[in-house]
Design a protein around this motif. Structure first.
Motif, PDB file in Angstrom:
ATOM      1  N   ASP A  31       0.840  -1.210   0.000  1.00  0.00           N
ATOM      2  CA  ASP A  31       0.000   0.000   0.000  1.00  0.00           C
ATOM      3  C   ASP A  31       0.874   1.260   0.000  1.00  0.00           C
ATOM      4  N   LYS A  32       1.999   1.186   0.716  1.00  0.00           N
ATOM      5  CA  LYS A  32       2.922   2.340   0.730  1.00  0.00           C
ATOM      6  C   LYS A  32       3.582   2.510  -0.646  1.00  0.00           C
ATOM      7  N   LEU A  33       3.884   1.364  -1.265  1.00  0.00           N
ATOM      8  CA  LEU A  33       4.506   1.430  -2.595  1.00  0.00           C
ATOM      9  C   LEU A  33       3.545   2.109  -3.575  1.00  0.00           C
ATOM     10  N   ASP A  34       2.283   1.713  -3.516  1.00  0.00           N
ATOM     11  CA  ASP A  34       1.304   2.316  -4.433  1.00  0.00           C
ATOM     12  C   ASP A  34       1.189   3.820  -4.177  1.00  0.00           C
ATOM     13  N   GLU A  35       1.254   4.173  -2.883  1.00  0.00           N
ATOM     14  CA  GLU A  35       1.161   5.596  -2.520  1.00  0.00           C
ATOM     15  C   GLU A  35       2.358   6.391  -3.075  1.00  0.00           C
ATOM     16  N   ALA A  36       3.496   5.713  -3.176  1.00  0.00           N
ATOM     17  CA  ALA A  36       4.726   6.388  -3.620  1.00  0.00           C
ATOM     18  C   ALA A  36       4.868   6.410  -5.139  1.00  0.00           C
ATOM     19  N   THR A  37       3.877   5.811  -5.853  1.00  0.00           N
ATOM     20  CA  THR A  37       4.054   5.599  -7.291  1.00  0.00           C
ATOM     21  C   THR A  37       3.114   6.461  -8.134  1.00  0.00           C
ATOM     22  N   GLN A  38       3.661   7.120  -9.118  1.00  0.00           N
ATOM     23  CA  GLN A  38       2.827   7.760 -10.140  1.00  0.00           C
ATOM     24  C   GLN A  38       3.040   7.012 -11.451  1.00  0.00           C
ATOM     25  N   THR A  39       2.031   7.058 -12.326  1.00  0.00           N
ATOM     26  CA  THR A  39       2.186   6.365 -13.598  1.00  0.00           C
ATOM     27  C   THR A  39       2.361   7.380 -14.725  1.00  0.00           C
ATOM     28  N   ALA A  40       3.056   6.947 -15.754  1.00  0.00           N
ATOM     29  CA  ALA A  40       3.325   7.846 -16.889  1.00  0.00           C
ATOM     30  C   ALA A  40       3.378   7.024 -18.173  1.00  0.00           C
ATOM     31  N   LYS A  41       3.472   7.710 -19.275  1.00  0.00           N
ATOM     32  CA  LYS A  41       3.591   7.047 -20.579  1.00  0.00           C
ATOM     33  C   LYS A  41       4.973   7.378 -21.161  1.00  0.00           C
ATOM     34  N   LEU A  42       5.381   6.585 -22.150  1.00  0.00           N
ATOM     35  CA  LEU A  42       6.685   6.836 -22.800  1.00  0.00           C
ATOM     36  C   LEU A  42       6.805   8.300 -23.230  1.00  0.00           C
ATOM     37  N   GLU A  43       5.687   8.849 -23.725  1.00  0.00           N
ATOM     38  CA  GLU A  43       5.694  10.232 -24.236  1.00  0.00           C
ATOM     39  C   GLU A  43       6.031  11.252 -23.142  1.00  0.00           C
ATOM     40  N   ASP A  44       5.807  10.879 -21.871  1.00  0.00           N
ATOM     41  CA  ASP A  44       6.060  11.820 -20.768  1.00  0.00           C
ATOM     42  C   ASP A  44       7.544  11.869 -20.380  1.00  0.00           C
ATOM     43  N   LEU A  45       8.328  10.910 -20.877  1.00  0.00           N
ATOM     44  CA  LEU A  45       9.691  10.773 -20.343  1.00  0.00           C
ATOM     45  C   LEU A  45      10.609  11.968 -20.607  1.00  0.00           C
ATOM     46  N   PRO A  46      10.548  12.591 -21.788  1.00  0.00           N
ATOM     47  CA  PRO A  46      11.423  13.760 -21.972  1.00  0.00           C
ATOM     48  C   PRO A  46      11.186  14.829 -20.904  1.00  0.00           C
ATOM     49  N   ARG A  47       9.906  15.099 -20.580  1.00  0.00           N
ATOM     50  CA  ARG A  47       9.595  16.107 -19.547  1.00  0.00           C
ATOM     51  C   ARG A  47      10.042  15.602 -18.169  1.00  0.00           C
ATOM     52  N   LEU A  48       9.700  14.352 -17.858  1.00  0.00           N
ATOM     53  CA  LEU A  48      10.024  13.820 -16.528  1.00  0.00           C
ATOM     54  C   LEU A  48      11.536  13.701 -16.319  1.00  0.00           C
ATOM     55  N   GLY A  49      12.257  13.431 -17.413  1.00  0.00           N
ATOM     56  CA  GLY A  49      13.712  13.315 -17.325  1.00  0.00           C
ATOM     57  C   GLY A  49      14.358  14.614 -16.865  1.00  0.00           C
ATOM     58  N   LYS A  50      13.751  15.727 -17.239  1.00  0.00           N
ATOM     59  CA  LYS A  50      14.261  17.030 -16.774  1.00  0.00           C
ATOM     60  C   LYS A  50      13.858  17.232 -15.318  1.00  0.00           C
ATOM     61  N   GLU A  51      12.615  16.895 -15.015  1.00  0.00           N
ATOM     62  CA  GLU A  51      12.101  17.151 -13.658  1.00  0.00           C
ATOM     63  C   GLU A  51      12.861  16.360 -12.599  1.00  0.00           C
ATOM     64  N   ILE A  52      13.256  15.129 -12.925  1.00  0.00           N
ATOM     65  CA  ILE A  52      13.938  14.333 -11.883  1.00  0.00           C
ATOM     66  C   ILE A  52      15.300  14.954 -11.558  1.00  0.00           C
ATOM     67  N   LEU A  53      15.962  15.542 -12.567  1.00  0.00           N
ATOM     68  CA  LEU A  53      17.260  16.177 -12.301  1.00  0.00           C
ATOM     69  C   LEU A  53      17.100  17.441 -11.461  1.00  0.00           C
ATOM     70  N   GLU A  54      15.909  18.031 -11.538  1.00  0.00           N
ATOM     71  CA  GLU A  54      15.646  19.240 -10.731  1.00  0.00           C
ATOM     72  C   GLU A  54      15.086  18.880  -9.362  1.00  0.00           C
ATOM     73  N   GLY A  55      15.034  17.589  -9.030  1.00  0.00           N
ATOM     74  CA  GLY A  55      14.534  17.168  -7.713  1.00  0.00           C
ATOM     75  C   GLY A  55      13.045  17.396  -7.557  1.00  0.00           C
ATOM     76  N   LYS A  56      12.294  17.361  -8.675  1.00  0.00           N
ATOM     77  CA  LYS A  56      10.867  17.685  -8.610  1.00  0.00           C
ATOM     78  C   LYS A  56       9.975  16.448  -8.667  1.00  0.00           C
ATOM     79  N   VAL A  57      10.577  15.272  -8.881  1.00  0.00           N
ATOM     80  CA  VAL A  57       9.748  14.069  -8.990  1.00  0.00           C
ATOM     81  C   VAL A  57       9.642  13.435  -7.608  1.00  0.00           C
ATOM     82  N   ARG A  58       8.408  13.159  -7.176  1.00  0.00           N
ATOM     83  CA  ARG A  58       8.221  12.547  -5.860  1.00  0.00           C
ATOM     84  C   ARG A  58       8.108  11.040  -6.006  1.00  0.00           C
ATOM     85  N   GLY A  59       8.806  10.308  -5.149  1.00  0.00           N
ATOM     86  CA  GLY A  59       8.670   8.854  -5.120  1.00  0.00           C
ATOM     87  C   GLY A  59       9.076   8.220  -6.435  1.00  0.00           C
ATOM     88  N   ARG A  60       8.268   7.250  -6.880  1.00  0.00           N
ATOM     89  CA  ARG A  60       8.629   6.476  -8.055  1.00  0.00           C
ATOM     90  C   ARG A  60       7.665   6.706  -9.205  1.00  0.00           C
TER      91      ARG A  60
END
Ligand code: NDP
Length: 331
Positions: free
Chosen positions: A297-326
């Motif tokens: 249940d904690k794992l599910d709480e820590a997880t967001q879902t995305a699509k391949l198309e979201d990866l370019p945006r998310l790849g920038k956000e994770i380097l900026e420390g903006k992505v929470r959890g997994r």
């Protein structure tokens, strides 16, 4: 044809393109690779952010398919350990860096790099854990091997706590009975970290400045450190006598400023954690433990879902420390 996120090196930098590749191209890249896997889920890790943005010289040859981990089903196998239909997980072995990775509908890899999907985990949850979760468990195992046990009056520190490694480390340690002090720079994650099991929240700013004194009051029974940099230097001087820090990451930078005094006067240990070349028997142990010891249940709480198309945006956000959890990516 196989849909993939492909990186090209251009004069202006790294170009990210969604392309349909002929499957034979996967085989050309890894002719001796044993197994073709139909990728169902992949994820976003800090290292994926680096690869997507061409940082750290992790990729030497382009065009390149990133994605350092994936879960899926074997489609074709020349390896006696795997047959079509087997559910498998891959992390590490420089897949997504030196070899084409999981940001594609199919991946071709050596059979010895795979592990069977652990009992008790779906492919989706295995990737919710992914490299980050797997590495968090390796850090917990290293600290236990160094003698760590839960104690009422002691605290274990987790740095970069709202990130992927930090979230899984926090939840696993709390579930095992440890008092977890979670370091975060994001005030909006405090409730989230308490839900994962942290009993104390520490503001990143408190630990991000070097101390004037090489040794401070002894405060931590152990530390899972996803940040490195100035914070690791500071934490070393706050470790209790004879205890250990598991050095996992560099989200705060690769350079550590410390003195040898924590090591010489307090017998503090710095344990290096590498998930990439981790031997298979240790991988199997870590995955088995994650299936049991990471509350789902904690794992599910820590997880967001995305699509391949979201990866370019998310790849920038994770380097900026903006992505929470997994972040799990459905392919
Ligand atoms: P995330 O981006 O999900 O987590 C990193 C967290 O660190 C952030 O969420 C943030 O947490 C904190 N942080 C970010 N920037 C800074 C900063 N400048 N100073 C202090 N804290 C900062 O990444 P992952 O969890 O995927 O990976 C964490 C680290 O571990 C990375 O460096 C990664 O490369 C490394 N890693 C190493 C592995 C190994 O085999 N050794 C395997 C997997 C990861 P908050 O907002 O809570 O402060």
């Amino acid at each position: 044809m196989v849909k993939a996120l492909v990186l090209h090196e251009r004069d202006e930098g790294i170009e990210q393109a969604f392309e349909d590749l002929d499957e034979s191209r996967l085989k050309e890249r890894l002719p001796d690779g044993d197994v073709t896997v139909r990728v169902q889920y992949t994820t976003l890790n800090y290292k994926d952010g680096m690869v997507l943005n061409g940082l750290g010289r992790l990729v030497r040859s382009y065009p390149h398919i990133p994605g350092i981990d994936f879960a899926g089903e074997v489609e074709e196998s020349d390896n006696p350990d795997y047959k079509p239909g087997d559910k498998v997980v891959l992390t590490g072995w420089r897949v997504g860096e030196a070899h084409w990775g999981g940001y594609a509908e199919k991946a071709r890899v050596k059979g010895k790099w795979l592990v069977p999907l652990p009992d008790g985990l779906t492919a989706q949850r295995a990737m919710a854990l992914g490299t980050a979760g797997f590495t968090a468990m390796l850090a917990v195992m290293a600290l236990e091997e160094h003698g760590l046990k839960p104690a009422k009056d002691e605290q274990v520190l987790v740095t970069g706590a709202a990130g992927g490694v930090g979230s899984v480390a926090t939840a696993v340690l709390a579930n095992l009975g440890y008092n977890v002090a979670a370091v975060t720079g994001r005030a909006e994650t405090h409730d989230y970290l308490r839900d994962l099991g942290a009993t104390e929240i520490i503001d990143r700013a408190e630990l991000n400045e070097p101390s004037k004194k090489p040794l401070e009051a002894e405060r931590w029974a152990a530390c899972v450190d996803a940040v490195g940099g100035a914070m690791l230097g500071r934490v070393l001087g706050q470790m209790a006598y004879g205890r250990a820090v598991a050095a996992v990451g560099l989200a705060g930078g690769p350079e550590v400023k410390t003195t040898v005094l924590p090591f010489l006067l307090r017998g503090v240990n710095l344990l290096g954690i590498d998930s990439v070349m981790c031997p298979t028997d240790r991988r199997l142990t870590a995955w088995k433990r994650l299936a049991k010891e990471m509350p789902q249940d904690k794992l599910d709480e820590a997880t967001q879902t995305a699509k391949l198309e979201d990866l370019p945006r998310l790849g920038k956000e994770i380097l900026e420390g903006k992505v929470r959890g997994r972040t799990v990516v459905e392919v």
